[in-house]
Structures are given as C-alpha cells and as structure tokens.
Write a protein that holds these residues in place. Structure first.
Motif, PDB file in Angstrom:
ATOM      1  N   VAL A 170       5.129   4.033  45.047  1.00 54.88           N
ATOM      2  CA  VAL A 170       5.283   4.850  43.847  1.00 54.88           C
ATOM      3  C   VAL A 170       5.986   3.969  42.621  1.00 54.88           C
ATOM      4  CG1 VAL A 170       5.835   6.937  43.011  1.00 54.88           C
ATOM      5  CG2 VAL A 170       4.944   6.856  45.280  1.00 54.88           C
ATOM      6  N   GLU A 171       4.964   4.087  41.480  1.00 54.23           N
ATOM      7  CA  GLU A 171       5.796   3.206  40.577  1.00 54.23           C
ATOM      8  C   GLU A 171       6.363   4.175  39.273  1.00 54.23           C
ATOM      9  OE1 GLU A 171       4.053  -0.800  38.748  1.00 54.23           O
ATOM     10  OE2 GLU A 171       3.153   0.858  37.470  1.00 54.23           O
ATOM     11  N   TYR A 172       7.349   3.792  38.677  1.00 57.05           N
ATOM     12  CA  TYR A 172       8.007   4.685  37.829  1.00 57.05           C
ATOM     13  C   TYR A 172       8.183   3.809  36.428  1.00 57.05           C
ATOM     14  CZ  TYR A 172       9.347   8.237  41.193  1.00 57.05           C
ATOM     15  OH  TYR A 172       9.561   9.092  42.141  1.00 57.05           O
ATOM     16  N   PRO A 173       7.226   4.204  35.314  1.00 58.04           N
ATOM     17  CA  PRO A 173       7.372   3.271  34.208  1.00 58.04           C
ATOM     18  C   PRO A 173       8.322   3.896  33.319  1.00 58.04           C
ATOM     19  CG  PRO A 173       5.518   4.899  34.087  1.00 58.04           C
ATOM     20  CD  PRO A 173       6.279   5.332  35.410  1.00 58.04           C
ATOM     21  N   PHE A 174       9.084   2.879  32.329  1.00 58.89           N
ATOM     22  CA  PHE A 174      10.147   3.174  31.428  1.00 58.89           C
ATOM     23  C   PHE A 174       9.702   2.435  30.234  1.00 58.89           C
ATOM     24  CE2 PHE A 174      11.893   4.292  35.441  1.00 58.89           C
ATOM     25  CZ  PHE A 174      12.930   5.384  35.134  1.00 58.89           C
ATOM     26  N   LEU A 175       9.690   3.222  29.230  1.00 59.94           N
ATOM     27  CA  LEU A 175       9.640   2.692  27.808  1.00 59.94           C
ATOM     28  C   LEU A 175      10.714   1.820  27.551  1.00 59.94           C
ATOM     29  CD1 LEU A 175       7.338   2.289  25.536  1.00 59.94           C
ATOM     30  CD2 LEU A 175       8.348   4.347  24.537  1.00 59.94           C
ATOM     31  N   THR A 176      10.572   0.424  27.084  1.00 58.27           N
ATOM     32  CA  THR A 176      11.633  -0.308  26.751  1.00 58.27           C
ATOM     33  C   THR A 176      11.705  -0.898  25.415  1.00 58.27           C
ATOM     34  OG1 THR A 176      10.593  -2.252  27.410  1.00 58.27           O
ATOM     35  CG2 THR A 176      12.010  -1.324  29.021  1.00 58.27           C
ATOM     36  N   ALA A 177      10.344  -0.610  24.566  1.00 59.39           N
ATOM     37  CA  ALA A 177      10.296  -1.055  23.165  1.00 59.39           C
ATOM     38  C   ALA A 177       9.120   0.028  22.613  1.00 59.39           C
ATOM     39  CB  ALA A 177      10.079  -2.441  23.001  1.00 59.39           C
ATOM     40  N   GLY A 178       9.340   0.330  21.522  1.00 59.60           N
ATOM     41  CA  GLY A 178       8.093   0.924  20.698  1.00 59.60           C
ATOM     42  C   GLY A 178       8.572   1.424  19.324  1.00 59.60           C
ATOM     43  N   ALA A 179       8.253   2.297  18.695  1.00 52.38           N
ATOM     44  CA  ALA A 179       8.395   2.568  17.278  1.00 52.38           C
ATOM     45  C   ALA A 179       9.578   1.998  16.660  1.00 52.38           C
ATOM     46  CB  ALA A 179       8.396   4.080  17.070  1.00 52.38           C
ATOM     47  N   VAL A 180       9.383   1.477  15.247  1.00 56.31           N
ATOM     48  CA  VAL A 180      10.419   0.858  14.689  1.00 56.31           C
ATOM     49  C   VAL A 180      10.533   1.419  13.327  1.00 56.31           C
ATOM     50  CG1 VAL A 180      11.653  -1.196  13.677  1.00 56.31           C
ATOM     51  CG2 VAL A 180      10.394  -1.330  15.962  1.00 56.31           C
ATOM     52  N   ASP A 190       4.675  -2.351   2.412  1.00 59.60           N
ATOM     53  CA  ASP A 190       4.765  -1.981   3.949  1.00 59.60           C
ATOM     54  C   ASP A 190       6.138  -1.342   4.333  1.00 59.60           C
ATOM     55  OD1 ASP A 190       2.092  -2.680   4.130  1.00 59.60           O
ATOM     56  OD2 ASP A 190       2.632  -4.615   5.009  1.00 59.60           O
ATOM     57  N   VAL A 191       6.062  -0.320   5.415  1.00 58.04           N
ATOM     58  CA  VAL A 191       7.418   0.050   5.871  1.00 58.04           C
ATOM     59  C   VAL A 191       7.745  -0.703   6.978  1.00 58.04           C
ATOM     60  CG1 VAL A 191       6.582   2.518   5.015  1.00 58.04           C
ATOM     61  CG2 VAL A 191       6.024   1.622   7.333  1.00 58.04           C
ATOM     62  N   GLY A 192       7.481  -1.891   7.392  1.00 53.89           N
ATOM     63  CA  GLY A 192       7.897  -2.561   8.260  1.00 53.89           C
ATOM     64  C   GLY A 192       6.918  -2.923   9.303  1.00 53.89           C
ATOM     65  N   ALA A 193       7.056  -4.097  10.101  1.00 51.65           N
ATOM     66  CA  ALA A 193       6.122  -4.641  11.039  1.00 51.65           C
ATOM     67  C   ALA A 193       6.135  -3.652  12.237  1.00 51.65           C
ATOM     68  CB  ALA A 193       6.494  -5.986  11.412  1.00 51.65           C
ATOM     69  N   PRO A 194       4.962  -3.404  12.823  1.00 46.10           N
ATOM     70  CA  PRO A 194       4.805  -2.875  14.093  1.00 46.10           C
ATOM     71  C   PRO A 194       5.389  -3.559  14.961  1.00 46.10           C
ATOM     72  CG  PRO A 194       2.863  -3.386  13.370  1.00 46.10           C
ATOM     73  CD  PRO A 194       3.686  -3.749  12.424  1.00 46.10           C
ATOM     74  N   GLN A 195       5.852  -2.525  16.431  1.00 46.34           N
ATOM     75  CA  GLN A 195       6.290  -3.423  17.430  1.00 46.34           C
ATOM     76  C   GLN A 195       5.619  -2.987  18.700  1.00 46.34           C
ATOM     77  OE1 GLN A 195      10.382  -3.810  17.807  1.00 46.34           O
ATOM     78  NE2 GLN A 195      10.530  -3.630  20.111  1.00 46.34           N
ATOM     79  N   THR A 196       5.176  -3.837  19.496  1.00 46.43           N
ATOM     80  CA  THR A 196       4.653  -3.419  20.861  1.00 46.43           C
ATOM     81  C   THR A 196       5.102  -2.517  21.835  1.00 46.43           C
ATOM     82  OG1 THR A 196       3.244  -5.334  20.900  1.00 46.43           O
ATOM     83  CG2 THR A 196       3.167  -4.163  22.721  1.00 46.43           C
ATOM     84  N   ALA A 197       4.576  -1.471  22.074  1.00 42.73           N
ATOM     85  CA  ALA A 197       4.982  -0.540  23.066  1.00 42.73           C
ATOM     86  C   ALA A 197       5.218  -0.931  24.356  1.00 42.73           C
ATOM     87  CB  ALA A 197       4.484   0.880  22.935  1.00 42.73           C
ATOM     88  N   ALA A 198       6.507  -1.531  24.756  1.00 39.43           N
ATOM     89  CA  ALA A 198       6.621  -1.972  26.232  1.00 39.43           C
ATOM     90  C   ALA A 198       7.200  -1.478  27.182  1.00 39.43           C
ATOM     91  CB  ALA A 198       7.556  -3.501  25.950  1.00 39.43           C
ATOM     92  N   THR A 199       6.862  -1.458  28.378  1.00 35.84           N
ATOM     93  CA  THR A 199       7.262  -0.946  29.686  1.00 35.84           C
ATOM     94  C   THR A 199       7.759  -1.619  30.673  1.00 35.84           C
ATOM     95  OG1 THR A 199       5.243  -0.696  30.666  1.00 35.84           O
ATOM     96  CG2 THR A 199       6.019   1.217  29.192  1.00 35.84           C
ATOM     97  N   THR A 200       8.782  -1.316  31.371  1.00 34.49           N
ATOM     98  CA  THR A 200       9.375  -1.754  32.699  1.00 34.49           C
ATOM     99  C   THR A 200       9.123  -0.752  33.575  1.00 34.49           C
ATOM    100  OG1 THR A 200      10.987  -2.917  33.684  1.00 34.49           O
ATOM    101  CG2 THR A 200      11.777  -1.208  32.358  1.00 34.49           C
ATOM    102  N   GLU A 201       8.949  -1.405  34.917  1.00 36.42           N
ATOM    103  CA  GLU A 201       8.697  -0.440  36.177  1.00 36.42           C
ATOM    104  C   GLU A 201       9.553  -0.750  37.098  1.00 36.42           C
ATOM    105  OE1 GLU A 201       5.515  -1.025  33.581  1.00 36.42           O
ATOM    106  OE2 GLU A 201       6.061  -2.684  35.005  1.00 36.42           O
TER     107      GLU A 201
END
Length: 407
Positions: A170-180, A190-201
């Motif tokens: 069973v895998e549990y994902p956690f968001l480590t990077a997202g909205a800036v 522009d209001v800033g560069a977008p950042q990739t939504a990254a997860t770790t499990e």
C-alpha cells in the motif's frame, strides 16, 4: 415503481401525442385546444418530476446511511459474540465452529489466505474504555480502520495510526511541492513562475511477521469457562508489547521493522543532543521547531513520551525561588507526557499530527493467523498455539517527529 419513473413515462406519452398534433398542417380548434392542454400538463409534470427526484434522492441518502450503520453494527455484533473458546476446541480436537464465531471465520477466510483459523484483531483488544481517533487521512486505497490491538499502548498515545490492509503493498503519497504565490511586478506582468506539483511516497509491505505462542495444558482445555479470557489476555499482552517495542526500537534487521529511534536518520527525523532532560527549556525549544516548520500552532498539539526517570527529574526540579517544578511549567502549556518504559533512558520522543496525517503508520495485514500444533507437547497432552500477525511500520513525514537525547 418510483414516482419519478411514472412521471417520465407519462412525459414520453405526452411528447408523442404533441408530436402527432403538431405535425398537422391545419389543426382545427379541438386539436389546438388539445395541444394547449397537453403542453400545460407537460409543464406541470416537469415541476413534479424535479420535486420527485429531490425527494427520492433524500430517501436514498437516508437509506444508504442507515445501511452503512447497520452493516457496521452487524459486524460489531458478530465480533462481540466471537468465542475464542470455540477456536481452541476446534484446534484441539476438531470441534465444529458454530454461531457468530463460524460466521466471522468464514468472512475472514473469504478475504485472505490463512494456514490456521483466522482470529479478528478486535478479539484480542482490551475492550474497556477505548476510543477511536477521528480525522484520519485517506490513502490511495480506501480501507477500513482496524480496531486498535493496543488501546493502552505507548504507540497509540504518541499518535501512531494503525490501519488494516487486506493484502499487497500500500502506497501513501505526500505532496512535497506545489503552488507558489508571487506578486505581479507590473500591470501586465506575470505573478511568478509555476512549480511542478511533486510527491513522495511511503509504502507498507507484508515483510514482517510477528508470532505469539502459548501452550494450553490438558486441564485448561477441559476448564473451558476461563480459556477464552486466558487466550485473549496472553496473546494481547505479548503482541502489544512486541508492537510497542518495534514502533520505538525496531532495528530494521532480524525480521523487525525500522522503529522511530533507530530509523531517525532514514525517516528524516531530527534528533538533538541536550545537556539535560530535566528542564522544560529543552522541550520548549523542540516545540518552537515544530511551530517554525508550520506543523503546529499551539504547544498542546505536541505529544511527548519519555521514561519514568525523566518524569521524576522534571517533577523534582524546582524553578529557583518558587514552588513551581519544571513539570508544572510543561503542564501549564497543555502538554501531558506519556511515561514509557520502552523508550531508552535519557531519551524523549515528541510527535504531532498535521492536517489529520499521523506521524507514523502501523499496517496490520488481515487477522491473527492462529495455528495449531498438537504434536510438540503430545506426550503431556498439551496444545501449542501460535498466533502470527503480518505487519509493516513506517514514519510518514520526518518533521512530525523529533527526538531528544542526553549528550
């Protein structure tokens, strides 16, 4: 038949009649009057249809909620009527299971593979005064929470969440990077560069097997009145003690999962050396670290566990010129420490739950597999029972746990 279905059929008939009348090139007055009447009935039925849908939806929700409660209550009633005495008799001389015990065993067998007779984890729990924590987070798989096998244990008191896993990893994902968030420097900027939504499990796997063994004498098998409580108490105590020790001190070797203290570096848990644990100031510094990491907003959200000797040191350390002890200062901030002999001397563990996410997860696979061995002690007529629990343990996010040790 549902009222909405009846209205739908009537609407279909009205549309058909309207289509026939509207297809005429020169309808007479009677046909025009019929079209007006059919159109009015059609409009009225639309209102009735919407009202019927709303009413039936509410009924469905109520019926569904009642069904869910009924199913949970029925399973709870079956567990409450489970007799460990029948399991012991079945393993000893092949007696047939009956009643609620047979129903529970059949249900567990349909959901997993067992060498012996499956026994629900709830049967081994201590049933007095237990509570179930709320606000648990949802992992990738939806599953039922297992009843706590150690309701009075240290692990549960420091926030470790136990979950029941039918089979597999069973895998549990956690968001480590997202909205800036960012400001626009100009009117059209522009209001800033977008950042990739990254997860770790983190992953729980059925890699660890914990066994609890007990020998039942021939005399005990004949004295069936107390055998159920004996089996439950003995196995519950043995399993609970071993699980507590694994959660805190598990080495990650010789079949054990990796516990919080030995696995601090692996889990990303901060471990700090201090001169003494008999002062509130050292614990306060860790609370501040939790706050600065946005893990808590109040000191009372921290769970704290340490050995009794540290409690005695805090209670005996008076603030200069006052009758207030360091333990009193800690209590004034809403922190009630848990005393745990399983924690090594001169060591303390601090944990917190963040947005419903527990600091660590203990995955228990299925039920206790109770296996019978009538041969090892055959000369004296004794029966050896082995209860095997398959499990895994892991910390979720390192910032939710901190460890203090004396230099």
């Amino acid at each position: 038949m549902l009222n909405s279905t009846k209205i739908q059929r009537e609407q279909s008939e009205l549309r058909q009649k309207l289509a026939e009348l509207s297809g005429k090139d020169q309808p007479d007055e009677t046909e025009i009057r019929q079209m007006n009447e059919l159109d009015k009935r059609y409009q009225d039925n639309e209102i009735r249809y919407r009202a019927a849908l709303i009413s039936e939806d509410a009924e469905r929700r109520e019926a569904g909620a009642e069904l869910e409660k009924r199913e949970g209550k029925e399973w709870g009633d079956l567990i409450a009527g489970f007799e460990a005495r029948q399991v012991a008799e079945a393993l000893d001389h092949g007696a047939q299971l009956s009643g609620r015990t047979a129903e529970v065993v059949a249900e567990l067998r349909s959901q997993g593979s067992f060498q012996g007779i499956p026994v629900p984890l709830e049967v081994l729990e201590q049933r007095a005064g237990e509570t179930v924590a709320a606000g648990l987070y949802e992992p990738k798989q939806t599953r039922d929470l297992v009843g706590r096998i150690f309701p009075q244990s240290v692990a549960s008191k420091i926030g470790v969440q136990s979950v029941n896993i039918p089979f597999g990893a069973v895998e549990y994902p956690f968001l480590t990077a997202g909205a800036v968030a960012g400001w626009a420097g100009t009117e059209l900027g522009d209001v800033g560069a977008p950042q990739t939504a990254a997860t770790t499990e983190i992953t729980l796997k059925p890699d660890h097997n914990l066994g609890a063994q007990m020998v039942i004498s021939r005399k005990s098998l004949k004295q069936t009145a107390g055998i159920e409580n004996a089996i439950r108490a003995d196995m519950s105590a043995a399993i609970a003690a071993a699980l507590d020790d694994a959660v805190i001190n598990g080495t990650g070797a010789t079949g054990q999962p990796l516990g919080l203290i030995p696995g601090a570096a692996t889990y990303g848990i901060a471990s700090t050396d201090v001169a003494s644990l008999a002062t509130w100031a050292n614990f306060r510094a860790e609370v501040v670290e939790f706050m600065e990491a946005n893990a808590i907003t109040d000191a009372s959200q921290v769970r704290l566990a340490f050995p009794p000797a540290i409690w005695a040191g805090l209670d005996g350390a008076y603030v200069s010129g006052t009758a207030v002890t360091e333990l009193d200062r800690m209590a004034s901030h809403g922190i009630k420490p848990v005393l745990a002999n399983q924690i090594p001397a001169d060591t303390a563990i601090l944990t917190t739950t963040v947005q419903g996410v527990a600091p660590a997860v203990l995955g228990l696979y299925g039920a206790v597999d109770l296996i019978r061995d009538p041969y090892t002690k055959a000369a004296s007529g004794q029966l050896v029972l082995t209860g095997i629990v398959t499990l895994d343990f892991t910390a979720t996010r390192g910032l939710q746990t901190r460890i203090l040790t004396v230099e």
